[in-house]
Design an enzyme around this catalytic site. Structure first.
Site, mmCIF file in Angstrom:
data_model
loop_
_atom_site.group_PDB
_atom_site.id
_atom_site.type_symbol
_atom_site.label_atom_id
_atom_site.label_comp_id
_atom_site.label_asym_id
_atom_site.label_seq_id
_atom_site.Cartn_x
_atom_site.Cartn_y
_atom_site.Cartn_z
ATOM 1 N N HIS A 20 -29.513 -16.686 -31.091
ATOM 2 C CA HIS A 20 -29.870 -17.812 -31.969
ATOM 3 C C HIS A 20 -30.001 -19.058 -31.104
ATOM 4 O O HIS A 20 -29.056 -19.405 -30.372
ATOM 5 C CB HIS A 20 -28.779 -18.059 -33.012
ATOM 6 C CG HIS A 20 -28.496 -16.890 -33.902
ATOM 7 N ND1 HIS A 20 -29.180 -16.675 -35.075
ATOM 8 C CD2 HIS A 20 -27.615 -15.864 -33.787
ATOM 9 C CE1 HIS A 20 -28.721 -15.576 -35.658
ATOM 10 N NE2 HIS A 20 -27.771 -15.056 -34.901
ATOM 11 N N SER A 100 -34.662 -18.575 -34.383
ATOM 12 C CA SER A 100 -34.155 -19.862 -34.858
ATOM 13 C C SER A 100 -34.662 -20.152 -36.259
ATOM 14 O O SER A 100 -35.726 -19.683 -36.650
ATOM 15 C CB SER A 100 -34.594 -20.982 -33.904
ATOM 16 O OG SER A 100 -33.860 -22.159 -34.182
ATOM 17 N N THR A 101 -33.860 -20.918 -37.001
ATOM 18 C CA THR A 101 -34.175 -21.247 -38.389
ATOM 19 C C THR A 101 -34.971 -22.549 -38.431
ATOM 20 O O THR A 101 -34.440 -23.591 -38.044
ATOM 21 C CB THR A 101 -32.863 -21.478 -39.186
ATOM 22 O OG1 THR A 101 -31.855 -20.589 -38.699
ATOM 23 C CG2 THR A 101 -33.073 -21.276 -40.668
ATOM 24 N N ARG A 103 -36.157 -25.978 -39.352
ATOM 25 C CA ARG A 103 -35.398 -27.011 -40.059
ATOM 26 C C ARG A 103 -36.267 -28.246 -40.215
ATOM 27 O O ARG A 103 -37.054 -28.561 -39.349
ATOM 28 C CB ARG A 103 -34.185 -27.386 -39.212
ATOM 29 C CG ARG A 103 -32.892 -27.421 -39.983
ATOM 30 C CD ARG A 103 -31.663 -27.674 -39.112
ATOM 31 N NE ARG A 103 -31.755 -27.358 -37.718
ATOM 32 C CZ ARG A 103 -31.570 -28.267 -36.746
ATOM 33 N NH1 ARG A 103 -31.321 -29.525 -37.045
ATOM 34 N NH2 ARG A 103 -31.639 -27.895 -35.469
ATOM 35 N N GLY A 175 -27.326 -16.322 -41.133
ATOM 36 C CA GLY A 175 -26.592 -17.312 -41.920
ATOM 37 C C GLY A 175 -25.257 -16.748 -42.367
ATOM 38 O O GLY A 175 -24.979 -15.556 -42.176
ATOM 39 N N GLU A 205 -21.905 -7.678 -41.591
ATOM 40 C CA GLU A 205 -21.167 -8.451 -40.580
ATOM 41 C C GLU A 205 -19.747 -8.701 -41.078
ATOM 42 O O GLU A 205 -18.834 -8.936 -40.294
ATOM 43 C CB GLU A 205 -21.922 -9.775 -40.357
ATOM 44 C CG GLU A 205 -21.465 -10.561 -39.151
ATOM 45 C CD GLU A 205 -22.262 -11.871 -38.951
ATOM 46 O OE1 GLU A 205 -23.221 -12.126 -39.725
ATOM 47 O OE2 GLU A 205 -21.909 -12.625 -38.043
#
Ligand SMILES: CC(C)=CCNc1ncnc2c1ncn2[C@@H]1O[C@H](COP(=O)(O)O)[C@@H](O)[C@H]1O
Ligand SMILES: [Zn+2]
Length: 348
Positions: A20, A100-101, A103, A175, A205
């Site tokens: 990430h 990556s998220t 944003r 997340g 997880e």
């Protein structure tokens, strides 16, 4: 990072498939970010978990909030992405899949589209500067944001897959695993797969996600992140294991992340051997090398020392990771040739 891996693990050519971006920022880059934003009063202890320290999952996710405050402009993202890519290359990573998220940040005018564009620009700049690693990108969906955002993110990923001639290869689902439910994200994930994006999904997880994991495995995804609680000894089930094995879905395993995030009580109790011993494809990864103060060489060394694996076995593991990547076949072949060329010098 507190220690350095032995020469063998540093020289071993490696493939990183689970990293990430904002969790991978090194101490040195965090210092540069803090210098850019002194008013935030952020100290380094707030952005990393040192050796011997353990944090609850909730505390770990707070760390990402702090980091996101430090990385909120195009300029920051470009620097962070370039630094992270160079650090992986310096650690012997020859092929890197970053995720990556996207944003949006109101105060800097950053949009989700700019966000992805800037990472692509960083990949291009590294290539031009001769950084010795092939980089591909996965667009991340944060599960906490629900159905609509997931669908928007998939559309963005589809656009970039087409416009970057193959640099964007897939979609990640990540997340806080204790927030949201996979069933709400299923249509978006299925759409992504249908359009040709590869799926790398965080799964099981935390405990008690059997129903969700079952739904996600029915898609099925191309790779699984963690999968800590899939097997029966960890509260999962044989039917989940069967689905993973039947579809031969590689697992991305991140030892230090799981130990420091306390989803696994100790290195020796990690689920790596459960899968590895049955010959299932397992890929050693870092997850968040900055937050967990590690690198991929250290993760390989840790796996070898914990489970008594030879240099030859570790070589095989790094080579097999090529086939688990989302690289096109031609690139996989090139990487395999590189491994073959490097072998005599590394496995002395
Ligand atoms: C808390 C802990 C043990 C972390 C390791 N396990 C993780 N599980 C799920 N999502 C993650 C994990 N590590 C990073 N992420 C995701 O990656 C994001 C940070 O990188 P980025 O902003 O997408 O560039 C986090 O906000 C989160 O959405
Ligand atoms: Zn992860």
């Amino acid at each position: 990072m507190e220690t350095e891996a032995d020469a063998f693990y540093r020289e071993l050519p490696k493939v990183e498939l689970h990293a990430h971006l904002n969790g991978s920022i090194s101490f040195a880059t965090i210092e540069k970010l803090i210098a850019r934003k002194p008013h935030l009063n952020i100290g380094h202890s707030m952005t990393a978990i040192q050796s011997g320290q353990r944090r609850t999952l909730e505390e770990c996710f707070q760390v990402f909030k702090v980091i996101h405050q430090l990385v909120d402009s195009e300029e920051d993202i470009l620097m962070v992405a370039k630094d992270v890519i160079k650090e992986f290359a310096d650690d012997g990573v020859k092929y890197l899949e970053l995720r990556s998220t996207p944003r949006e940040e109101k105060n800097t005018g950053l949009t989700k589209k700019n966000y992805v564009e800037t990472i692509i620009e960083a990949i291009h700049q590294c290539k031009k500067e001769g950084v010795d690693t092939e980089v591909r990108f996965l667009v991340a969906v944060d599960r906490r944001n629900g159905t609509e955002v997931a669908m928007e993110t998939v559309k963005l990923a589809e656009e970039f897959m087409l416009s970057t001639s193959g640099l964007v290869v897939g979609l990640d689902l990540s997340g806080d695993p204790t927030v949201g439910h996979g069933k709400d994200l299923l249509p978006a994930l299925e759409k992504a797969k249908h359009s040709g994006l590869k799926l790398a999904l965080h799964m099981s997880e935390v405990p008690s996600q059997m129903e969700e994991s079952d739904l996600l495995l029915n898609i099925p995804p191309h790779r699984i992140g963690h999968g800590t609680f899939l097997h029966p000894e960890m509260g999962g089930s044989q039917s989940l294991v069967d689905k993973v094995q039947k579809n031969n879905i590689p697992l991305e395993l991140c030892l230090t992340s799981n130990v420091k995030g306390q989803t696994v009580p100790s290195y020796s109790q990690h689920h790596f051997p459960y899968w590895y011993q049955s010959g299932h494809p397992c890929v050693i990864c870092t997850d968040d090398k900055g937050v967990f103060c590690t690198n991929l060489s250290l993760e390989y060394q840790r796996a070898a020392s914990t489970f008594g694996l030879s240099h030859e076995a570790m070589w095989k593991l790094s080579q097999q990771a090529i086939d688990c990547s989302f690289a096109p076949d031609a690139l996989k072949d090139q990487l395999k040739q590189r491994w073959t060329k490097l072998r005599p010098a590394v496995l002395r």
